[in-house]
Design a protein around this motif. Structure first.
Motif, PDB file in Angstrom:
ATOM      1  N   PHE A  20      25.555 -12.291  -2.169  1.00  0.00           N
ATOM      2  CA  PHE A  20      24.433 -11.887  -1.325  1.00  0.00           C
ATOM      3  C   PHE A  20      23.999 -10.455  -1.609  1.00  0.00           C
ATOM      4  CE2 PHE A  20      25.682 -15.509   1.425  1.00  0.00           C
ATOM      5  CZ  PHE A  20      24.467 -16.165   1.372  1.00  0.00           C
ATOM      6  N   TYR A  21      24.945  -9.565  -1.926  1.00  0.00           N
ATOM      7  CA  TYR A  21      24.596  -8.195  -2.281  1.00  0.00           C
ATOM      8  C   TYR A  21      23.775  -8.182  -3.563  1.00  0.00           C
ATOM      9  CZ  TYR A  21      25.114  -3.232  -3.295  1.00  0.00           C
ATOM     10  OH  TYR A  21      24.868  -1.914  -3.576  1.00  0.00           O
ATOM     11  N   SER A  22      24.181  -8.954  -4.570  1.00  0.00           N
ATOM     12  CA  SER A  22      23.434  -9.044  -5.823  1.00  0.00           C
ATOM     13  C   SER A  22      22.057  -9.656  -5.590  1.00  0.00           C
ATOM     14  CB  SER A  22      24.198  -9.889  -6.844  1.00  0.00           C
ATOM     15  OG  SER A  22      25.402  -9.276  -7.169  1.00  0.00           O
ATOM     16  N   TYR A  23      21.984 -10.674  -4.750  1.00  0.00           N
ATOM     17  CA  TYR A  23      20.717 -11.321  -4.430  1.00  0.00           C
ATOM     18  C   TYR A  23      19.787 -10.329  -3.732  1.00  0.00           C
ATOM     19  CZ  TYR A  23      17.538 -14.954  -2.774  1.00  0.00           C
ATOM     20  OH  TYR A  23      16.437 -15.720  -2.540  1.00  0.00           O
ATOM     21  N   TRP A  24      20.326  -9.542  -2.798  1.00  0.00           N
ATOM     22  CA  TRP A  24      19.540  -8.541  -2.077  1.00  0.00           C
ATOM     23  C   TRP A  24      19.016  -7.475  -3.034  1.00  0.00           C
ATOM     24  CZ3 TRP A  24      20.910  -3.307  -0.924  1.00  0.00           C
ATOM     25  CH2 TRP A  24      20.014  -2.668  -0.066  1.00  0.00           C
ATOM     26  N   LEU A  25      19.784  -7.105  -4.044  1.00  0.00           N
ATOM     27  CA  LEU A  25      19.354  -6.103  -5.015  1.00  0.00           C
ATOM     28  C   LEU A  25      18.311  -6.647  -5.989  1.00  0.00           C
ATOM     29  CD1 LEU A  25      22.673  -4.274  -5.947  1.00  0.00           C
ATOM     30  CD2 LEU A  25      20.816  -3.435  -4.528  1.00  0.00           C
ATOM     31  N   GLY A  26      18.067  -7.940  -5.966  1.00  0.00           N
ATOM     32  CA  GLY A  26      17.020  -8.496  -6.812  1.00  0.00           C
ATOM     33  C   GLY A  26      17.507  -9.220  -8.043  1.00  0.00           C
ATOM     34  N   TYR A  27      18.806  -9.310  -8.227  1.00  0.00           N
ATOM     35  CA  TYR A  27      19.331  -9.974  -9.413  1.00  0.00           C
ATOM     36  C   TYR A  27      19.379 -11.481  -9.191  1.00  0.00           C
ATOM     37  CZ  TYR A  27      20.800  -5.351 -10.867  1.00  0.00           C
ATOM     38  OH  TYR A  27      20.816  -4.036 -11.222  1.00  0.00           O
ATOM     39  N   LYS A  28      18.223 -12.113  -9.248  1.00  0.00           N
ATOM     40  CA  LYS A  28      18.179 -13.568  -9.167  1.00  0.00           C
ATOM     41  C   LYS A  28      17.288 -14.060 -10.284  1.00  0.00           C
ATOM     42  CE  LYS A  28      14.774 -13.263  -5.510  1.00  0.00           C
ATOM     43  NZ  LYS A  28      14.422 -13.576  -4.179  1.00  0.00           N
ATOM     44  N   GLY A  29      17.320 -15.330 -10.551  1.00  0.00           N
ATOM     45  CA  GLY A  29      16.638 -15.899 -11.692  1.00  0.00           C
ATOM     46  C   GLY A  29      15.167 -15.529 -11.794  1.00  0.00           C
ATOM     47  N   GLY A  30      14.781 -15.034 -12.948  1.00  0.00           N
ATOM     48  CA  GLY A  30      13.386 -14.745 -13.210  1.00  0.00           C
ATOM     49  C   GLY A  30      12.941 -13.333 -12.897  1.00  0.00           C
ATOM     50  N   ASN A  31      13.704 -12.578 -12.130  1.00  0.00           N
ATOM     51  CA  ASN A  31      13.324 -11.206 -11.792  1.00  0.00           C
ATOM     52  C   ASN A  31      13.624 -10.260 -12.943  1.00  0.00           C
ATOM     53  OD1 ASN A  31      12.605 -12.072  -9.275  1.00  0.00           O
ATOM     54  ND2 ASN A  31      14.238 -11.017  -8.195  1.00  0.00           N
ATOM     55  N   ILE A  32      12.811  -9.214 -13.033  1.00  0.00           N
ATOM     56  CA  ILE A  32      13.083  -8.115 -13.951  1.00  0.00           C
ATOM     57  C   ILE A  32      13.467  -6.935 -13.070  1.00  0.00           C
ATOM     58  CG2 ILE A  32      12.130  -6.562 -15.682  1.00  0.00           C
ATOM     59  CD1 ILE A  32      10.119  -8.799 -16.382  1.00  0.00           C
ATOM     60  N   VAL A  33      14.689  -6.440 -13.214  1.00  0.00           N
ATOM     61  CA  VAL A  33      15.203  -5.375 -12.360  1.00  0.00           C
ATOM     62  C   VAL A  33      15.399  -4.123 -13.201  1.00  0.00           C
ATOM     63  CG1 VAL A  33      17.046  -4.694 -10.789  1.00  0.00           C
ATOM     64  CG2 VAL A  33      16.373  -7.091 -10.936  1.00  0.00           C
ATOM     65  N   MET A  34      14.877  -2.994 -12.700  1.00  0.00           N
ATOM     66  CA  MET A  34      14.987  -1.722 -13.412  1.00  0.00           C
ATOM     67  C   MET A  34      15.367  -0.619 -12.442  1.00  0.00           C
ATOM     68  SD  MET A  34      11.501  -1.753 -15.664  1.00  0.00           S
ATOM     69  CE  MET A  34      10.478  -2.593 -14.469  1.00  0.00           C
ATOM     70  N   THR A  35      16.134   0.332 -12.915  1.00  0.00           N
ATOM     71  CA  THR A  35      16.405   1.555 -12.175  1.00  0.00           C
ATOM     72  C   THR A  35      15.897   2.691 -13.054  1.00  0.00           C
ATOM     73  OG1 THR A  35      18.352   0.563 -11.153  1.00  0.00           O
ATOM     74  CG2 THR A  35      18.167   2.948 -11.041  1.00  0.00           C
ATOM     75  N   LEU A  36      14.864   3.355 -12.603  1.00  0.00           N
ATOM     76  CA  LEU A  36      14.242   4.418 -13.391  1.00  0.00           C
ATOM     77  C   LEU A  36      14.935   5.751 -13.110  1.00  0.00           C
ATOM     78  CD1 LEU A  36      10.537   3.344 -12.836  1.00  0.00           C
ATOM     79  CD2 LEU A  36      12.013   2.782 -14.749  1.00  0.00           C
ATOM     80  N   ASP A  37      14.723   6.726 -13.978  1.00  0.00           N
ATOM     81  CA  ASP A  37      15.390   8.020 -13.850  1.00  0.00           C
ATOM     82  C   ASP A  37      14.865   8.856 -12.690  1.00  0.00           C
ATOM     83  OD1 ASP A  37      16.975   7.470 -16.013  1.00  0.00           O
ATOM     84  OD2 ASP A  37      15.630   8.418 -17.449  1.00  0.00           O
ATOM     85  N   GLU A  38      13.616   8.670 -12.320  1.00  0.00           N
ATOM     86  CA  GLU A  38      13.010   9.467 -11.250  1.00  0.00           C
ATOM     87  C   GLU A  38      12.627   8.576 -10.084  1.00  0.00           C
ATOM     88  OE1 GLU A  38       9.942  12.225 -12.361  1.00  0.00           O
ATOM     89  OE2 GLU A  38      10.680  12.285 -14.419  1.00  0.00           O
ATOM     90  N   HIS A  39      12.403   9.218  -8.930  1.00  0.00           N
ATOM     91  CA  HIS A  39      11.918   8.512  -7.738  1.00  0.00           C
ATOM     92  C   HIS A  39      10.412   8.753  -7.650  1.00  0.00           C
ATOM     93  CE1 HIS A  39      12.430   6.690  -3.758  1.00  0.00           C
ATOM     94  NE2 HIS A  39      11.385   7.439  -3.440  1.00  0.00           N
ATOM     95  N   TYR A  40       9.648   7.697  -7.587  1.00  0.00           N
ATOM     96  CA  TYR A  40       8.192   7.800  -7.577  1.00  0.00           C
ATOM     97  C   TYR A  40       7.648   7.436  -6.198  1.00  0.00           C
ATOM     98  CZ  TYR A  40       8.741   7.940 -12.603  1.00  0.00           C
ATOM     99  OH  TYR A  40       9.116   8.296 -13.877  1.00  0.00           O
ATOM    100  N   THR A  41       6.729   8.255  -5.710  1.00  0.00           N
ATOM    101  CA  THR A  41       6.094   7.969  -4.423  1.00  0.00           C
ATOM    102  C   THR A  41       4.634   7.569  -4.606  1.00  0.00           C
ATOM    103  OG1 THR A  41       5.587  10.322  -4.146  1.00  0.00           O
ATOM    104  CG2 THR A  41       7.619   9.494  -3.113  1.00  0.00           C
ATOM    105  N   LYS A  42       4.049   7.935  -5.729  1.00  0.00           N
ATOM    106  CA  LYS A  42       2.646   7.601  -5.991  1.00  0.00           C
ATOM    107  C   LYS A  42       2.566   6.495  -7.031  1.00  0.00           C
ATOM    108  CE  LYS A  42       1.043  12.229  -5.000  1.00  0.00           C
ATOM    109  NZ  LYS A  42       0.398  13.420  -5.517  1.00  0.00           N
ATOM    110  N   LEU A  43       1.792   5.468  -6.715  1.00  0.00           N
ATOM    111  CA  LEU A  43       1.651   4.325  -7.606  1.00  0.00           C
ATOM    112  C   LEU A  43       1.060   4.735  -8.953  1.00  0.00           C
ATOM    113  CD1 LEU A  43       2.215   1.287  -7.552  1.00  0.00           C
ATOM    114  CD2 LEU A  43      -0.131   0.940  -6.805  1.00  0.00           C
ATOM    115  N   GLU A  44       0.202   5.763  -8.966  1.00  0.00           N
ATOM    116  CA  GLU A  44      -0.422   6.233 -10.206  1.00  0.00           C
ATOM    117  C   GLU A  44       0.610   6.783 -11.189  1.00  0.00           C
ATOM    118  OE1 GLU A  44      -1.436   8.016  -7.140  1.00  0.00           O
ATOM    119  OE2 GLU A  44      -2.581   6.208  -6.719  1.00  0.00           O
ATOM    120  N   GLU A  45       1.739   7.275 -10.677  1.00  0.00           N
ATOM    121  CA  GLU A  45       2.810   7.774 -11.544  1.00  0.00           C
ATOM    122  C   GLU A  45       3.865   6.694 -11.806  1.00  0.00           C
ATOM    123  OE1 GLU A  45       4.272  11.038  -9.269  1.00  0.00           O
ATOM    124  OE2 GLU A  45       2.498  12.269  -9.628  1.00  0.00           O
TER     125      GLU A  45
END
Length: 99
Positions: A20-45
């Motif tokens: 359930f923890y993995s499912y909550w983090l988004g690791y389920k079939g078909g998803n693309i999961v990424m952790t980027l180096d920075e935290h973004y608040t603006k969609l343009e960035e």
């Protein structure tokens, strides 16, 4: 025998919790999961950073607008989460297949 049943029960609960923890983090079939180096608040960035990561991973992608992407010919919707990784709040990017 009773100790074996208790151990098996604990193992089952831990496995279910991990699932359930993995499912909550988004690791389920078909998803693309990424952790980027920075935290973004603006969609343009945020969008160029997502595209750069996808290109870096060797995927053909482009932004369609309204938080929607096309990656390798399939449409995805951007979902972002803040999850604790090592007790540090981290922005996680999940591209879920569009339904």
């Amino acid at each position: 025998m009773e100790l074996f049943a208790i151990g098996l029960g604990i193992l089952g609960v831990l496995s279910l919790g991990w699932f359930f923890y993995s499912y909550w983090l988004g690791y389920k079939g078909g998803n693309i999961v990424m952790t980027l180096d920075e935290h973004y608040t603006k969609l343009e960035e945020y969008v160029p950073a997502i595209l750069a990561k996808l290109y870096e991973d060797g995927k053909a992608a482009h932004y369609l607008g309204d938080r929607k992407f096309e990656v390798e010919g399939k449409r995805y919707v951007l979902v972002e989460r803040t999850v604790p990784i090592g007790h540090v709040p981290t922005q996680q990017t999940v591209l879920q297949p569009e339904k």
